[in-house]
Scaffold this motif. Sequence first.
Motif, mmCIF file in Angstrom:
data_model
loop_
_atom_site.group_PDB
_atom_site.id
_atom_site.type_symbol
_atom_site.label_atom_id
_atom_site.label_comp_id
_atom_site.label_asym_id
_atom_site.label_seq_id
_atom_site.Cartn_x
_atom_site.Cartn_y
_atom_site.Cartn_z
ATOM 1 N N VAL A 116 -2.574 0.988 -12.101
ATOM 2 C CA VAL A 116 -2.455 2.197 -11.280
ATOM 3 C C VAL A 116 -3.721 2.362 -10.448
ATOM 4 C CG1 VAL A 116 -3.190 3.671 -13.208
ATOM 5 C CG2 VAL A 116 -2.013 4.681 -11.277
ATOM 6 N N PHE A 117 -3.521 2.512 -9.162
ATOM 7 C CA PHE A 117 -4.626 2.776 -8.241
ATOM 8 C C PHE A 117 -4.805 4.289 -8.156
ATOM 9 C CE2 PHE A 117 -3.481 -1.493 -7.330
ATOM 10 C CZ PHE A 117 -4.660 -2.112 -6.956
ATOM 11 N N ILE A 118 -6.010 4.744 -8.501
ATOM 12 C CA ILE A 118 -6.337 6.165 -8.485
ATOM 13 C C ILE A 118 -7.708 6.329 -7.853
ATOM 14 C CG2 ILE A 118 -4.933 6.690 -10.532
ATOM 15 C CD1 ILE A 118 -7.539 6.885 -12.156
ATOM 16 N N CYS A 119 -8.163 7.561 -7.761
ATOM 17 C CA CYS A 119 -9.543 7.863 -7.374
ATOM 18 C C CYS A 119 -9.898 9.208 -8.008
ATOM 19 C CB CYS A 119 -9.713 7.880 -5.860
ATOM 20 S SG CYS A 119 -8.897 9.255 -5.054
ATOM 21 N N ASN A 120 -11.132 9.619 -7.820
ATOM 22 C CA ASN A 120 -11.614 10.834 -8.488
ATOM 23 C C ASN A 120 -11.227 12.119 -7.776
ATOM 24 O OD1 ASN A 120 -12.955 9.025 -10.131
ATOM 25 N ND2 ASN A 120 -14.930 9.324 -9.127
ATOM 26 N N HIS A 121 -11.038 12.076 -6.463
ATOM 27 C CA HIS A 121 -10.951 13.326 -5.709
ATOM 28 C C HIS A 121 -9.564 13.677 -5.175
ATOM 29 C CE1 HIS A 121 -10.988 10.821 -2.072
ATOM 30 N NE2 HIS A 121 -10.563 11.896 -1.438
ATOM 31 N N LYS A 142 -18.883 4.908 0.633
ATOM 32 C CA LYS A 142 -19.842 5.376 1.650
ATOM 33 C C LYS A 142 -19.281 6.600 2.363
ATOM 34 C CE LYS A 142 -22.493 1.269 2.339
ATOM 35 N NZ LYS A 142 -22.374 -0.083 2.732
ATOM 36 N N LYS A 143 -17.991 6.563 2.673
ATOM 37 C CA LYS A 143 -17.347 7.705 3.336
ATOM 38 C C LYS A 143 -16.898 8.758 2.324
ATOM 39 C CE LYS A 143 -15.568 4.913 7.126
ATOM 40 N NZ LYS A 143 -14.371 4.205 7.566
ATOM 41 N N TYR A 144 -16.640 8.331 1.087
ATOM 42 C CA TYR A 144 -16.141 9.232 0.037
ATOM 43 C C TYR A 144 -17.015 9.073 -1.209
ATOM 44 C CZ TYR A 144 -12.314 9.866 3.195
ATOM 45 O OH TYR A 144 -11.587 10.168 4.315
ATOM 46 N N PRO A 145 -18.249 9.605 -1.163
ATOM 47 C CA PRO A 145 -19.192 9.409 -2.274
ATOM 48 C C PRO A 145 -18.715 9.991 -3.597
ATOM 49 C CG PRO A 145 -20.072 10.971 -0.664
ATOM 50 C CD PRO A 145 -18.824 10.382 -0.069
ATOM 51 N N GLN A 146 -17.759 10.919 -3.578
ATOM 52 C CA GLN A 146 -17.233 11.488 -4.825
ATOM 53 C C GLN A 146 -16.460 10.443 -5.633
ATOM 54 O OE1 GLN A 146 -16.324 12.186 -1.625
ATOM 55 N NE2 GLN A 146 -14.455 13.402 -1.572
ATOM 56 N N LYS A 194 -5.863 -4.715 -1.473
ATOM 57 C CA LYS A 194 -5.157 -5.442 -0.409
ATOM 58 C C LYS A 194 -4.162 -6.441 -0.986
ATOM 59 C CE LYS A 194 -8.868 -4.871 2.924
ATOM 60 N NZ LYS A 194 -10.048 -5.502 3.514
ATOM 61 N N VAL A 195 -4.570 -7.189 -1.997
ATOM 62 C CA VAL A 195 -3.675 -8.199 -2.562
ATOM 63 C C VAL A 195 -2.502 -7.550 -3.308
ATOM 64 C CG1 VAL A 195 -4.846 -8.672 -4.765
ATOM 65 C CG2 VAL A 195 -3.659 -10.502 -3.582
ATOM 66 N N TYR A 196 -2.713 -6.366 -3.862
ATOM 67 C CA TYR A 196 -1.620 -5.625 -4.507
ATOM 68 C C TYR A 196 -0.772 -4.868 -3.480
ATOM 69 C CZ TYR A 196 -2.679 -6.401 -9.431
ATOM 70 O OH TYR A 196 -2.841 -6.963 -10.673
ATOM 71 N N ASN A 197 -1.270 -4.789 -2.252
ATOM 72 C CA ASN A 197 -0.612 -4.030 -1.189
ATOM 73 C C ASN A 197 -0.535 -2.547 -1.565
ATOM 74 O OD1 ASN A 197 0.459 -3.707 1.336
ATOM 75 N ND2 ASN A 197 2.459 -4.571 0.861
ATOM 76 N N ALA A 198 -1.582 -2.073 -2.245
ATOM 77 C CA ALA A 198 -1.667 -0.659 -2.617
ATOM 78 C C ALA A 198 -1.888 0.168 -1.355
ATOM 79 C CB ALA A 198 -2.813 -0.443 -3.601
ATOM 80 N N ALA A 199 -1.309 1.350 -1.326
ATOM 81 C CA ALA A 199 -1.395 2.183 -0.128
ATOM 82 C C ALA A 199 -1.930 3.579 -0.407
ATOM 83 C CB ALA A 199 -0.017 2.306 0.519
ATOM 84 N N CYS A 200 -1.713 4.082 -1.621
ATOM 85 C CA CYS A 200 -2.027 5.481 -1.893
ATOM 86 C C CYS A 200 -2.569 5.642 -3.308
ATOM 87 C CB CYS A 200 -0.782 6.343 -1.704
ATOM 88 S SG CYS A 200 0.605 5.914 -2.792
ATOM 89 N N THR A 201 -3.035 6.855 -3.556
ATOM 90 C CA THR A 201 -3.439 7.226 -4.909
ATOM 91 C C THR A 201 -2.637 8.462 -5.299
ATOM 92 O OG1 THR A 201 -5.304 8.523 -4.030
ATOM 93 C CG2 THR A 201 -5.766 6.268 -4.710
ATOM 94 N N CYS A 224 -2.594 10.470 -1.515
ATOM 95 C CA CYS A 224 -3.608 10.283 -0.477
ATOM 96 C C CYS A 224 -3.688 8.790 -0.158
ATOM 97 C CB CYS A 224 -4.968 10.761 -0.978
ATOM 98 S SG CYS A 224 -5.030 12.508 -1.394
ATOM 99 N N SER A 225 -3.969 8.483 1.079
ATOM 100 C CA SER A 225 -4.122 7.069 1.435
ATOM 101 C C SER A 225 -5.378 6.510 0.773
ATOM 102 C CB SER A 225 -4.232 6.910 2.950
ATOM 103 O OG SER A 225 -5.411 7.540 3.412
ATOM 104 N N ILE A 226 -5.353 5.230 0.486
ATOM 105 C CA ILE A 226 -6.590 4.580 0.058
ATOM 106 C C ILE A 226 -7.562 4.655 1.220
ATOM 107 C CG2 ILE A 226 -7.618 2.336 -0.510
ATOM 108 C CD1 ILE A 226 -5.248 1.824 -2.313
ATOM 109 N N LYS A 227 -8.793 4.967 0.920
ATOM 110 C CA LYS A 227 -9.814 5.170 1.961
ATOM 111 C C LYS A 227 -10.447 3.817 2.282
ATOM 112 C CE LYS A 227 -8.809 9.458 1.488
ATOM 113 N NZ LYS A 227 -7.538 9.845 2.037
ATOM 114 N N TRP A 228 -9.908 3.190 3.328
ATOM 115 C CA TRP A 228 -10.344 1.839 3.711
ATOM 116 C C TRP A 228 -11.673 1.875 4.450
ATOM 117 C CZ3 TRP A 228 -7.573 -1.445 1.125
ATOM 118 C CH2 TRP A 228 -6.244 -1.158 0.818
#
Length: 184
Positions: free
Chosen positions: A43-48, A82-86, A115-122, A179-183
Amino acid sequence: MARTPSNMIPLGTSAPEFYLKDTNSDAWFSFSDLKGEKGTLVVFICNHCPFVLHVIEEIVMIANDYRVQGIGIIAISSNDVKKYPQDAPELMTEFAFENKMEFPYLYDETQEVAKVYNAACTPDFFLFDNQDKLVYRGQLDDSRPRNGIPLSGNDLRGAIDGVVYNRSINPNQKPSLGCSIKWK
């Protein structure tokens, strides 16, 4: 709040291998190191992300329910810190601790794994069977922040039950939304 759907890659796709650092243990792991005897949930996630914050408790419950049944659970964050330090690795460690995540939370600094998983969102869910073939990619359930539908995890739990109990899994799957992955 952005509403990005997951990419519905073909069922049967082989699990891409990776080698990433776990922010909980500082150890490095591959997919092969972490895969479960019966199957593996990546599972692709993030903190914010508000979508992740909405479902993290259910993700942790699913991990706790199914790890003992032979399902490997792997969380990955691929956001540009760098763009999303959280979403920085040290804050991933705190996020995992605060949410009682007792499974690896890996940092994909180069974003190559996403990219290799073609993940798009969290959150973006990828469930593989014991042959490392994709059997489910889609939503946790119909609940979204502020839509009034309670969390159940029904869609994902149904697919995991199919893997654990060797049942057929409905190929008509709804994309996850988040949310989109922050590329970079």
